[in-house]
Design a protein around this motif. Structure first.
Motif, PDB file in Angstrom:
ATOM      1  N   ALA A   1       0.843  -1.204   0.000  1.00  0.00           N
ATOM      2  CA  ALA A   1       0.000   0.000   0.000  1.00  0.00           C
ATOM      3  C   ALA A   1       0.871   1.244   0.000  1.00  0.00           C
ATOM      4  O   ALA A   1       0.697   2.158   0.808  1.00  0.00           O
ATOM      5  CB  ALA A   1      -0.962  -0.010   1.188  1.00  0.00           C
ATOM      6  N   SER A   2       1.831   1.257  -0.900  1.00  0.00           N
ATOM      7  CA  SER A   2       2.792   2.355  -0.940  1.00  0.00           C
ATOM      8  C   SER A   2       2.914   2.819  -2.392  1.00  0.00           C
ATOM      9  O   SER A   2       1.928   2.911  -3.101  1.00  0.00           O
ATOM     10  CB  SER A   2       4.124   1.847  -0.372  1.00  0.00           C
ATOM     11  N   GLY A   3       4.127   3.085  -2.822  1.00  0.00           N
ATOM     12  CA  GLY A   3       4.341   3.409  -4.231  1.00  0.00           C
ATOM     13  C   GLY A   3       3.952   4.821  -4.607  1.00  0.00           C
ATOM     14  O   GLY A   3       3.499   5.072  -5.723  1.00  0.00           O
ATOM     15  N   GLY A   4       4.095   5.775  -3.688  1.00  0.00           N
ATOM     16  CA  GLY A   4       3.825   7.168  -4.037  1.00  0.00           C
ATOM     17  C   GLY A   4       3.808   8.038  -2.807  1.00  0.00           C
ATOM     18  O   GLY A   4       3.704   7.554  -1.690  1.00  0.00           O
ATOM     19  N   MET A   5       3.911   9.364  -3.026  1.00  0.00           N
ATOM     20  CA  MET A   5       3.948  10.296  -1.906  1.00  0.00           C
ATOM     21  C   MET A   5       2.566  10.875  -1.598  1.00  0.00           C
ATOM     22  O   MET A   5       2.344  11.436  -0.545  1.00  0.00           O
ATOM     23  CB  MET A   5       4.912  11.455  -2.204  1.00  0.00           C
TER      24      MET A   5
ATOM     25  N   GLU B   1      -1.468   9.134  -5.901  1.00  0.00           N
ATOM     26  CA  GLU B   1      -0.413   8.279  -6.476  1.00  0.00           C
ATOM     27  C   GLU B   1      -0.549   6.845  -5.953  1.00  0.00           C
ATOM     28  O   GLU B   1      -0.407   5.875  -6.682  1.00  0.00           O
ATOM     29  CB  GLU B   1       0.969   8.825  -6.093  1.00  0.00           C
ATOM     30  N   ARG B   2      -0.851   6.729  -4.666  1.00  0.00           N
ATOM     31  CA  ARG B   2      -0.929   5.401  -4.058  1.00  0.00           C
ATOM     32  C   ARG B   2      -2.151   4.620  -4.530  1.00  0.00           C
ATOM     33  O   ARG B   2      -2.157   3.395  -4.500  1.00  0.00           O
ATOM     34  CB  ARG B   2      -0.927   5.512  -2.528  1.00  0.00           C
TER      35      ARG B   2
ATOM     36  N   ALA C   1       0.704   0.378 -12.762  1.00  0.00           N
ATOM     37  CA  ALA C   1       1.192   1.743 -13.027  1.00  0.00           C
ATOM     38  C   ALA C   1       2.208   2.153 -11.970  1.00  0.00           C
ATOM     39  O   ALA C   1       3.162   2.881 -12.256  1.00  0.00           O
ATOM     40  CB  ALA C   1       0.024   2.713 -13.047  1.00  0.00           C
ATOM     41  N   LYS C   2       2.019   1.667 -10.725  1.00  0.00           N
ATOM     42  CA  LYS C   2       2.920   2.076  -9.642  1.00  0.00           C
ATOM     43  C   LYS C   2       4.260   1.358  -9.685  1.00  0.00           C
ATOM     44  O   LYS C   2       5.290   1.931  -9.391  1.00  0.00           O
ATOM     45  CB  LYS C   2       2.261   1.759  -8.279  1.00  0.00           C
ATOM     46  N   TYR C   3       4.226   0.065 -10.025  1.00  0.00           N
ATOM     47  CA  TYR C   3       5.421  -0.749  -9.825  1.00  0.00           C
ATOM     48  C   TYR C   3       6.109  -1.181 -11.104  1.00  0.00           C
ATOM     49  O   TYR C   3       6.963  -2.053 -11.077  1.00  0.00           O
ATOM     50  CB  TYR C   3       5.076  -1.983  -8.972  1.00  0.00           C
TER      51      TYR C   3
ATOM     52  N   SER D   1      -4.041  -0.216  -2.067  1.00  0.00           N
ATOM     53  CA  SER D   1      -4.418   1.204  -2.134  1.00  0.00           C
ATOM     54  C   SER D   1      -4.928   1.756  -0.800  1.00  0.00           C
ATOM     55  O   SER D   1      -5.496   2.840  -0.756  1.00  0.00           O
ATOM     56  CB  SER D   1      -5.469   1.407  -3.226  1.00  0.00           C
ATOM     57  N   ARG D   2      -4.730   1.008   0.276  1.00  0.00           N
ATOM     58  CA  ARG D   2      -5.199   1.511   1.585  1.00  0.00           C
ATOM     59  C   ARG D   2      -4.344   2.692   2.018  1.00  0.00           C
ATOM     60  O   ARG D   2      -3.150   2.746   1.702  1.00  0.00           O
ATOM     61  CB  ARG D   2      -5.050   0.414   2.640  1.00  0.00           C
ATOM     62  N   ASP D   3      -4.966   3.619   2.774  1.00  0.00           N
ATOM     63  CA  ASP D   3      -4.114   4.659   3.350  1.00  0.00           C
ATOM     64  C   ASP D   3      -3.356   4.039   4.528  1.00  0.00           C
ATOM     65  O   ASP D   3      -3.609   2.887   4.902  1.00  0.00           O
ATOM     66  CB  ASP D   3      -4.911   5.919   3.718  1.00  0.00           C
ATOM     67  N   GLN D   4      -2.440   4.818   5.126  1.00  0.00           N
ATOM     68  CA  GLN D   4      -1.525   4.157   6.058  1.00  0.00           C
ATOM     69  C   GLN D   4      -2.224   3.631   7.308  1.00  0.00           C
ATOM     70  O   GLN D   4      -1.874   2.567   7.821  1.00  0.00           O
ATOM     71  CB  GLN D   4      -0.366   5.077   6.430  1.00  0.00           C
TER      72      GLN D   4
END
Ligand SMILES: C[S@@+](CC[C@H](N)C(=O)[O-])C[C@H]1O[C@@H](n2cnc3c(N)ncnc32)[C@H](O)[C@@H]1O
Length: 239
Positions: free
Chosen positions: A33-37, A41-42, A48-50, A66-69
Motif C-alpha cells: 500500500a505504498s508506491g507514491g507520496m 499516487e498510491r 502503473a505504480k510498480y 491502495s489503503r491509506d496508512q
C-alpha cells in the motif's frame, strides 16, 4: 512438490482454517500500500505504480495495495495476529516493507503479539531508479520477529549468523510478478530456520517463497488471491 501447496483464496479466510501452531515461520511480502507520496499516487493500479510504463513484459494487477496508512496498519495487525496464532512457540515472522511502511510494519508486528527482533536489508543495488537530489531508495526491508523466545530446537542445530544485508539486483525480465522477489533472497532468510520447517506465505504472488522453501528442504504453503499469479506460481512449482 505438490502444486496444491499453493492455495487460491483470501488469506484472511484461509489462515483461520489452520490449527494453532501449524507453522514454523510465516515469511511474506504483503501488498505494501505504498508506491507514491500522495494519496492519488498510491491509489493507482499496481501495474502503473510498480512498473516502468512501456516495459515489454506485462503483469497482472493485484489487490490490497491502495489503503491509506492507517487502514494498512489495521489490516497488517489483523493478518499478523492470525499469523501469530498459527505459528508455533519460538517460530518466526518475516514481513517485507518499503521505507514508507517500515515504521507501520514493525508497529503492527508488535501490536499483533510478536517480539520484534530486527531487520534484514535487501539492497537492490544502484541499478534502481534514481530520484534527483535525493538518496537512491535502493533497499527494501524484511522486518523480523519471533513468537516468544527462539525455540530450543532453533538454538541447537541452526548455528548460523547470516548477513543482515543481502545485495542482489533483480532483472525485470527475470521477475514473474510485478513485485517479484529473488528466490536467493528468500533462501537467505530461511537459513535461520530449523531443518524441515513448515513455512507459510499468505501473500504468495508468483510462489517465490514456496520455491525457496522447497530448495531449502522445508515445506512451503502459499495463499494467493489473484488467479493469474496462482497459475504462474503453480506452473513454476510444477517445473
Ligand atoms: C507483493 S505481492 C507478492 C509477490 C511475491 N513475493 C513474489 O515474489 O511473487 C503480494 C501478493 O498478495 C496478493 N494478495 C493481496 N491480498 C491478498 C489476500 N487477501 N489474500 C491472498 N493474497 C493476497 C496479491 O495478489 C499479490 O500477488
Amino acid at each position: 512438490m505438490d502444486t496444491q501447496n499453493l492455495i487460491h483464496g483470501d488469506s484472511t479466510d484461509i489462515m483461520r482454517q489452520y490449527a494453532d501452531g501449524s507453522f514454523t515461520a510465516v515469511i511474506t511480502d504483503p501488498p505494501y500500500a505504498s508506491g507514491g507520496m500522495t494519496a492519488s499516487e498510491r491509489r493507482r493500479r499496481t501495474s502503473a505504480k510498480y512498473q516502468v510504463q512501456g516495459t515489454a513484459k506485462t503483469y497482472a494487477d493485484f489487490p490490497g495495495d491502495s489503503r491509506d496508512q492507517r487502514a494498512h496498519f489495521i489490516w497488517s495487525v489483523e493478518w499478523m495476529k492470525e499469523a501469530y496464532r498459527i505459528t508455533r512457540e519460538g517460530g518466526w515472522i518475516m514481513a517485507f516493507a518499503d521505507w514508507r511502511q517500515l515504521p507501520c510494519t514493525s508497529d503492527a508486528m508488535q501490536c499483533a503479539g510478536w517480539i520484534w527482533r530486527g531487520l534484514v536489508v535487501w539492497d537492490k543495488t544502484e541499478a534502481c531508479r534514481p530520484s534527483l537530489g535525493m538518496f537512491r531508495n535502493q533497499a527494501e526491508y524484511i522486518v523480523i520477529g519471533t513468537k516468544g523466545s527462539l525455540g530450543s530446537e532453533q538454538k541447537r542445530p541452526v548455528r548460523v549468523t547470516p548477513a543482515g544485508v543481502f545485495r542482489k539486483y533483480i532483472k525485470p525480465g527475470d521477475k514473474q510478478h510485478l513485485t517479484g522477489k529473488p528466490v536467493e533472497l528468500m533462501e537467505h532468510l530461511m537459513q535461520v530456520l530449523p531443518p524441515n520447517s513448515r513455512v507459510l506465505d499468505p501473500f504468495a504472488g508468483s510462489g517465490t517463497t514456496i520455491l525457496a522453501a522447497r530448495n531449502m528442504g522445508h515445506e512451503g504453503v502459499g495463499i494467493e488471491i489473484t488467479p493469474e499469479y496462482v497459475e504462474i506460481a503453480r506452473s513454476r512449482l510444477a517445473r
